[in-house]
Design a protein around this motif. Structure first.
Motif, mmCIF file in Angstrom:
data_model
loop_
_atom_site.group_PDB
_atom_site.id
_atom_site.type_symbol
_atom_site.label_atom_id
_atom_site.label_comp_id
_atom_site.label_asym_id
_atom_site.label_seq_id
_atom_site.Cartn_x
_atom_site.Cartn_y
_atom_site.Cartn_z
ATOM 1 N N ARG A 159 41.840 43.677 33.484
ATOM 2 C CA ARG A 159 41.411 44.773 34.511
ATOM 3 C C ARG A 159 40.152 45.751 33.739
ATOM 4 O O ARG A 159 39.218 46.065 34.355
ATOM 5 N N LYS A 198 31.431 45.609 34.189
ATOM 6 C CA LYS A 198 30.882 45.974 35.253
ATOM 7 C C LYS A 198 29.522 47.250 34.770
ATOM 8 O O LYS A 198 28.712 47.461 35.244
ATOM 9 N N ASP A 209 37.283 38.838 38.561
ATOM 10 C CA ASP A 209 37.479 39.963 39.468
ATOM 11 C C ASP A 209 38.056 39.351 40.551
ATOM 12 O O ASP A 209 39.024 39.818 41.064
ATOM 13 N N TYR A 251 32.719 37.767 34.441
ATOM 14 C CA TYR A 251 33.501 38.851 34.740
ATOM 15 C C TYR A 251 33.642 39.046 36.424
ATOM 16 O O TYR A 251 34.809 39.358 36.923
ATOM 17 N N ILE A 298 37.209 43.758 32.756
ATOM 18 C CA ILE A 298 36.414 43.528 33.972
ATOM 19 C C ILE A 298 35.586 45.128 34.212
ATOM 20 O O ILE A 298 34.429 45.009 34.464
#
Length: 629
Positions: free
Chosen positions: A578, A585, A308, A304, A581
């Motif tokens: 997005r 996180k 990113d 990821y 990701i």
């Protein structure tokens, strides 16, 4: 958020007191008015969210105020009349690092980035003032978050251009131009008129346009008849990936970097692709040296971070998928290598000595993997394989599936894996199975299997087995084209997830309550419809975006259709990746579900328009395959 058009005379009156535009002449102001839009915001309305994808331009505040707020809710700055919102994101082409919220009623002017670059290039006063504001904003954010500057990876073309350039005047003889190319070992010359760029002469133009007609033109012919005057000209500040996109869109081999219309550098399509290819190698080189499954598992878990960084460095999120897929494939191939070595140590057998092909299917074959791919693989055995050899490969396949699962590639819920006898067959058996799917797609999960199996590529082994099976698929569908109609009609079961009143239709219960799965309602439809055209026309491209371009080049789909579908596909990919990701996180489950209410108004509208375009694409394509106009 409401948009409105611009009347030029009113526009001049509106911006007369705004400092950054004060010293621009009427010509440049007209270029702003022609490309920009007014944006009207109400009290508390969000202009952009932190981590939201870049809007491809800058907001100039005409009236009202915009608060820039960090993740903790702290106000970093309040921008008033003449302020610029989205500056740092414009510079880095990153996602937004703060949230912008309207204070009361606000009117903004949205200026597209291409217009900003034009102003920077053509007005020294604008450029100087603009970059002074940029520096102030960077200083503000860097004081708050030292990691902010890490996102500035969207490099300008000036960093990579070839200079000094070789130029020739427009009226020199073609034989002289050829000698200059030869002596300098270059494939192009920039043609000038009074030192300003007027065109480009390429070796390809000489080969295709001059040499076949040399008798008619003669060796003293001037180069003006062979110069391409429709050239890509950009300032040195223009982002590298934007230059590539412009060159590809206009089918040009070279881009000329200019300052005040004078050439200062040149870059070729091949140069840019080489730079981007080297970027891929950076991500995969360490994977190829991994010696354990735990190392590969760690690479998978941290993918990821690569995604990113790639998004922040790319013009379009869909362009990132082949690179992410390359990293996935590098991990999987290293898993295969380790498994092969382990199997040899245990059994004394090298499975590579047995004639077979290990195939990857679905998004892996199309190079469209995101952060949540499961296993879609199978074996094609040579027709002369022995039962002993088949048993060996099946034992190996079981170990491979377990190792891939350990690293992070979950077992396919549809059982499309080498451990499934229906996915591990001889070439002859595969052909029989595919013929059954085409003749009776509704039985035995034929629609689901075909949507995966019909996109296949060699993972390792004998390519010839895969090529022959692909050719068979083309031939069998040509014999029964009604299959494509039945296949696309199956997609119509997924109605548009937007109601007549413009509301998103989401899950009502379960772990994905209030969320929308964009795979069946958007991504799969674009993939399926585009695949149907390529199967019908026997086109070999696998990647969806490449397929669309191929269909456009062959005049099977119109420029307008390809443009709209590509844009819609990009919007969905951007929102999904997005969101993945963001989930990664936080350590949350990664999938293709999104909560529409968590999107800004800007992204909600983008998504609704994209879903509408995708639905029309499906319906119009069904009419096409049924023979209706």
């Amino acid at each position: 958020m409401l948009k409105s058009e611009i009347n030029f005379s009113d526009f001049l009156d509106t911006v007369k007191d705004i400092k950054i535009l004060n010293e621009l002449g009427e010509k440049l102001l007209k270029s702003i008015a022609d490309s920009a839009n007014y944006i009207n915001l109400t009290e508390g309305e969000i202009l952009f969210n932190k981590a939201e994808s870049y809007h491809k331009g800058i907001y100039l505040i005409i009236n009202g105020e915009i608060r820039l707020i960090d993740e903790a809710g702290k106000i970093l700055e309040i921008l008033g009349k003449g302020g610029l919102a989205g500056l740092t994101t414009f510079l880095g082409k990153s996602s937004y690092v703060v949230t912008g919220v309207s204070v009361g009623q606000s009117t903004l002017l949205f200026i597209p980035e291409i217009t900003i670059y034009k102003l920077i290039n053509e007005s020294e006063a604008f450029s100087k003032y603009f970059y002074s504001v940029v520096n102030d904003r960077l200083h503000l954010f860097q004081n708050k978050d030292n990691s902010f500057s890490k996102s500035f990876t969207y490099k300008p073309v000036g960093n990579y251009m070839t200079f000094p350039v070789i130029t020739v005047e427009k009226d020199i003889p073609i034989i002289e131009a050829s000698k200059i190319m030869s002596s300098n070992k270059v494939g192009s010359l920039i043609v000038t008129d009074n030192e300003n760029v007027s065109g480009i002469l390429t070796a390809k133009s000489l080969v295709h346009n001059f040499l076949p007609n040399a008798d008619r033109y003669g060796l003293n012919a001037k180069i003006c008849d062979f110069v391409d005057k429709d050239i890509v000209k950009v300032p040195k500040e223009y982002p590298l990936v934007e230059v590539l996109a412009e060159m590809q869109a206009r089918n040009k081999e070279y881009g000329v970097i200019v300052k005040n219309e004078k050439p200062i550098g040149i870059i070729s399509n091949k140069d840019i692709l080489k730079i981007l290819y080297n970027s891929i190698n950076i991500y995969t080189s360490h994977i190829e040296s991994s010696e354990s499954l735990d190392e590969l598992r760690n690479s998978y878990l941290n993918l990821y971070k690569v995604a990113d960084e790639l998004i922040e460095s790319s013009r379009m999120t869909a362009d990132v998928l082949p690179i992410i897929s390359s990293v996935h494939l590098a991990i999987q191939k290293q898993v295969h290598k380790i498994t092969t070595q382990e199997f040899y140590k245990k059994s004394g057998i090298n499975v590579c000595d047995i004639k077979h092909a290990l195939i990857i299917m679905g998004s892996g074959a199309r190079k469209e993997m995101m952060l949540d791919p499961d296993q879609d693989n199978g074996f094609i055995f040579d027709d002369d394989i022995t039962q002993t050899e088949k048993s060996i490969l099946k034992d190996f396949g079981k170990k491979l599936v377990e190792n891939l699962d350990y690293v992070g590639y979950k077992k396919c819920p549809g059982n499309v894996m080498v451990t499934n006898p229906n996915m591990s067959k001889t070439l002859r058996e595969w052909k029989k199975s595919i013929a059954e799917i085409v003749n009776d797609p509704s039985s035995g999960g034929g629609f689901l299997r075909s949507s995966i199996v019909f996109d296949m590529d060699t993972f390792c082994g004998h390519d010839s087995l895969v090529w022959e099976l692909k050719e068979f698929i083309f031939d069998i569908i040509a014999e029964k084209p009604i299959f494509l109609i039945q296949f696309l009609e199956n997609d119509t079961n997924f109605k548009s997830p937007v109601s007549l009143f413009g509301k998103f239709i989401v899950e009502k219960e379960g772990e994905n309550k209030d969320k929308l799965n964009l795979k069946p309602y958007a991504l799969s439809i674009v993939v399926d419809v585009t695949r149907a055209y390529t199967l019908a026309k026997k086109l070999s491209s696998l990647n969806t975006m490449e397929r669309l371009k191929h269909l456009e080049r062959k005049h099977i789909l119109s420029d307008e259709t390809v443009g709209k579908v590509s844009k819609a596909y990009e919007v969905v990919v951007d929102i999904v990746l997005r969101n993945q990701i963001k989930s990664a996180k936080k350590g949350e489950k990664v999938n293709k579900y999104i909560n529409p209410e968590s999107l800004s108004t800007y992204n909600q509208n983008r998504l609704k328009n994209a879903l509408n375009t995708i639905t029309k694409y499906l319906n119009n394509s069904l009419k096409y395959f049924k023979g209706h106009p």
